[in-house]
Write a protein that holds these residues in place. Structure first.
Motif, short mmCIF file in Angstrom:
data_model
loop_
_atom_site.label_atom_id
_atom_site.label_comp_id
_atom_site.label_asym_id
_atom_site.label_seq_id
_atom_site.Cartn_x
_atom_site.Cartn_y
_atom_site.Cartn_z
N VAL A 46 -1.68 2.10 24.73
CA VAL A 46 -1.45 1.63 23.34
C VAL A 46 -2.65 1.51 22.15
N ALA A 47 -3.41 1.03 22.94
CA ALA A 47 -5.05 1.40 21.64
C ALA A 47 -5.50 2.02 21.04
N VAL A 48 -5.28 3.40 22.10
CA VAL A 48 -5.86 4.89 21.50
C VAL A 48 -4.77 4.97 20.47
N LYS A 49 -3.37 5.01 20.15
CA LYS A 49 -2.64 5.61 19.19
C LYS A 49 -3.00 4.34 18.15
N SER A 50 -3.33 3.00 18.62
CA SER A 50 -2.95 2.22 17.55
C SER A 50 -4.76 2.86 16.44
N THR A 51 -5.40 3.31 17.32
CA THR A 51 -6.72 3.49 17.03
C THR A 51 -6.16 5.09 16.35
N GLN A 52 -5.46 5.64 16.36
CA GLN A 52 -5.55 7.44 16.22
C GLN A 52 -4.75 7.10 15.13
N GLN A 53 -4.06 6.11 14.27
CA GLN A 53 -3.39 5.66 13.28
C GLN A 53 -4.35 5.62 12.14
N LYS A 54 -5.21 4.56 12.29
CA LYS A 54 -5.79 3.51 11.47
C LYS A 54 -6.93 5.34 11.69
N VAL A 55 -7.33 6.27 12.05
CA VAL A 55 -7.81 7.73 11.58
C VAL A 55 -7.50 8.11 10.91
N VAL A 56 -6.37 8.92 11.49
CA VAL A 56 -5.64 9.16 9.99
C VAL A 56 -6.04 9.14 8.78
N VAL A 57 -5.66 7.83 8.80
CA VAL A 57 -5.50 7.15 7.56
C VAL A 57 -6.66 6.85 6.89
N ILE A 58 -8.25 6.91 7.56
CA ILE A 58 -9.64 6.52 7.01
C ILE A 58 -9.44 8.18 6.45
N ASN A 59 -9.59 9.30 8.11
CA ASN A 59 -9.83 11.45 7.16
C ASN A 59 -8.95 11.18 5.98
N ARG A 60 -7.62 10.63 6.22
CA ARG A 60 -7.06 10.80 4.54
C ARG A 60 -8.11 10.21 3.23
N TRP A 61 -8.64 9.64 3.49
CA TRP A 61 -9.54 9.02 2.22
C TRP A 61 -10.16 9.61 2.18
N MET A 62 -11.38 10.32 2.83
CA MET A 62 -12.26 10.82 3.27
C MET A 62 -11.66 12.38 2.30
N ALA A 63 -10.57 12.76 2.79
CA ALA A 63 -10.28 14.27 1.95
C ALA A 63 -9.74 14.20 0.70
N GLU A 64 -9.97 12.93 0.27
CA GLU A 64 -9.30 12.75 -0.96
C GLU A 64 -10.11 12.66 -1.70
N GLY A 65 -11.80 12.19 -1.03
CA GLY A 65 -12.64 11.76 -1.91
C GLY A 65 -12.92 10.68 -2.37
N ARG A 66 -11.94 9.72 -1.47
CA ARG A 66 -12.33 7.82 -1.95
C ARG A 66 -12.92 7.19 -0.86
N MET A 67 -13.78 8.38 -0.16
CA MET A 67 -14.58 7.32 0.69
C MET A 67 -15.30 8.27 1.18
N ARG A 68 -16.63 7.91 1.05
CA ARG A 68 -17.67 9.12 2.38
C ARG A 68 -17.45 9.57 3.16
#
Lengths: 222, 222, 222, 222
Positions: free
Chosen positions: D141-163
């Motif tokens: 459960v924890a891994v899955k929940s973390t991965q979901q967040k990771v996806v979002v953050i990675n997208r932000w990074m890809a969109e240049g919205r964070m370092r």
DNA sequence: GATGAATGAGGGTTCATTCAT
DNA sequence: TATGAATGAACCCTCATTCAT
């Protein structure tokens, strides 16, 4: 082998709910008695727990104590209910003086008691295993009752109506064999290849046992 | 009737202090075994307490656990020490094929075991009273051993060397009578008018028992 | 993630047998230390057992007590061995006065300590979880050491060399993040998808952590 | 820092006597829960004793077992009450997609949970310290929940919205810092110069923490 | 009648430690 | 050094029983 006191909890509960005949209190006491017999016969006095008895009777533990005053008293009541009826029930027939008839009757009554009341029989056995500390009042009665039988048997021997043997040992051997069908019910069941829920057919056993005893006494069975 | 495993606490302690022969650890284990037999045979598995076992062996409760790992294991060890030797010890004599001789031998061996190991015998009985839940591995062995005897007895009957009877019931009756001398030791003692510390004279019992069984089988005793 | 004090029992034993360098007594003490760290870090002071420590060190329990005087003293020795080196090891670099360099260094040292001594780090954490009753002598030292750092950081802020923030909170956050890699080793392992026996690659973590801290302080990483 | 589950024994007792709101049984269960949290969080599963829990809740030990069935079950109930709410409570805000807002929210929720439930938080930490053997069901459960967040953050990074950074490490660092305020409550208290009974002022901490994280992610705080 | 709440005593077992060898 | 033997204290939990409601 299945007998009233081997009923499961749910069956006992059913009995209680469908109150067949008895008024409430009587019914409750009967359920407790049945439950207590089941537990004491399985685990002995020390090993049985009031919790298990209460559950089996469909009561809470405090409620059980509303009906009984203590585990010890409940146990002793059961024990003495065995003992009281016992020596009278197992007296020799006074109507007949025929060794064959008297001994056959005796064997049959003992066997019937064991098969009809395996729980109570086992409680007695477990009490004896435990050293018989509650049997102080019982021994004199039992000894007297045995001696009466011994006198009769000895007379038969003196009259040449049966072979010469130690009457006390004969009585103990009969006791051992009949009691065995209660105490070792599980093993009997297994050895005869019966399923746990299958009922024991009493007649062939009674026949074999009677023949065996009569022959062992030097008497010709019918 | 008094046997090694019926020793009282003080006697056990004496045994320990005067270390006759065995080195320390062995002696302790033997004392524990003796104590455990005494307690389990009197009160059954559930009813026996490690405190009582420890005290009887002259140990504290924690010290007892230095030698054993658990009450349950101690019990099972004892139980299986009965079962292991049992069916082999009670096999029919293979050297003889004389019904009288084989049955006499068998009765005598069973009786000797009961009188020599009343405690262990009672543990088995108390286990059976409790439903035999620890006997799962035992039944198949016991059934097989019984069937082997049944085959022999049936052959004797077919050969006209003994009367016709149900061999399984015969074996159970012998079992019941011999076991009785262990389980009902107290009662036997009382009925024969022996003081609690008096030893049972085994020979007359063996003689009576053998004669009884042989006659019951339609065989003429010597 | 696997570190000296995570060694299994057998490995410890091997270490002892192949005495690499140290004489007997020293080697034994080292094995005990390692074992104690493993047990105390996993179960805390109360939850750890001397039996487990002894077994892990390849000793019997009495033998363990030949080397240590009590569980409590063993624990306190370990705890203070953490504390003693701690505030000195984590002092700010006195050679440099560059915020970036000093903070980078500090973060790296704390991280290294956590990854090199996860067991000791966890013992400290478990002590703090338990209320820190053994840390009476530690707090003043820790407070003083922290205040020294706070002074430096505050000066940097006053000199406009880093953004304005609460220095004490900054230090605690660094503490929390680095300690996390020791305390939450299992979780880190799982989250990074490493097998239990796989070693953590320290460098990327150190890099990310440093960058994170520097940026958080308003400093541009290199 | 002082929170409901840190109440002392006497306070809990007072709560029970002045039954504010809850009926008897519920109140008792709540007191037990509180007591169990306090003990387990301080000493871990193995180190906590039911005696201490019972006393803290104002009960005798047998009475405690009237309400709970075993120490283990009580512990697991508490542990899973942390885990159940956890991954859902710490999901990213789905209404917003602004990195600053989502991360701020996340940090604040984690911090609030730690400060509101320090006991439960510490139980989780102590479980992880002990190796996490009860967390088998939790990791996926924890891994899955973390991965979901990771996806979002990675997208932000890809969109240049964070370092650009390692999202998993970022999440662990946030976890470490927030958890720290629960686990190291005592140390925080000392370092901030608060008396043991003084309450921590949450707002400045939240502000500093948020700013620190946002800057660490290359985002400008408001 | 019936049940929730409560308890002192005791159940089996492990604990840290000591002592003799 | 090293270990078997031993113990009082404490462990978690169940016991038979009582009491208020």
């Amino acid at each position: 082998m299945t007998t009233p006191e081997d009923d499961t909890l749910s069956e006992n509960l059913a009995d209680n709910l469908t109150g067949r005949g008895k008024p409430g209190r009587e019914r409750m006491l009967a359920a407790i008695r049945e439950a207590a017999i089941a537990e004491f016969s399985r685990h002995g006095f020390k090993g049985a727990s009031t919790k298990a008895i209460a559950e089996r009777a469909g009561l809470t533990k405090p409620h059980l104590h509303y009906y009984i005053s203590s585990k010890e008293e409940l146990y002793e009541d059961l024990l003495y209910s065995v003992l009281n009826g016992w020596s009278s029930a197992f007296a020799f027939d006074i109507e007949s003086d025929d060794p064959k008839q008297v001994l056959s009757h005796y064997v049959r009554k003992k066997l019937d008691y064991a098969l009809d009341n395996p729980g109570l029989s086992r409680i007695f056995t477990s009490e004896v295993l435990g050293g018989g500390r509650n049997l102080g009042r019982y021994w004199p009665v039992a000894v007297k009752s045995t001696q009466q039988k011994v006198v009769v048997i000895n007379r038969w021997m003196a009259e040449g109506r049966m072979r010469s043997l130690d009457a006390r040992l004969l009585l103990m051997q009969i006791w051992g064999m009949t009691q065995h069908y209660a105490d070792y019910g599980v093993q009997v069941q297994v050895m005869l290849g019966l399923a746990p829920d299958q009922t024991l057919d009493r007649e062939p056993i009674a026949r074999e046992l009677t023949n065996f005893v009569l022959l062992g006494c030097g008497l010709a069975p019918d």
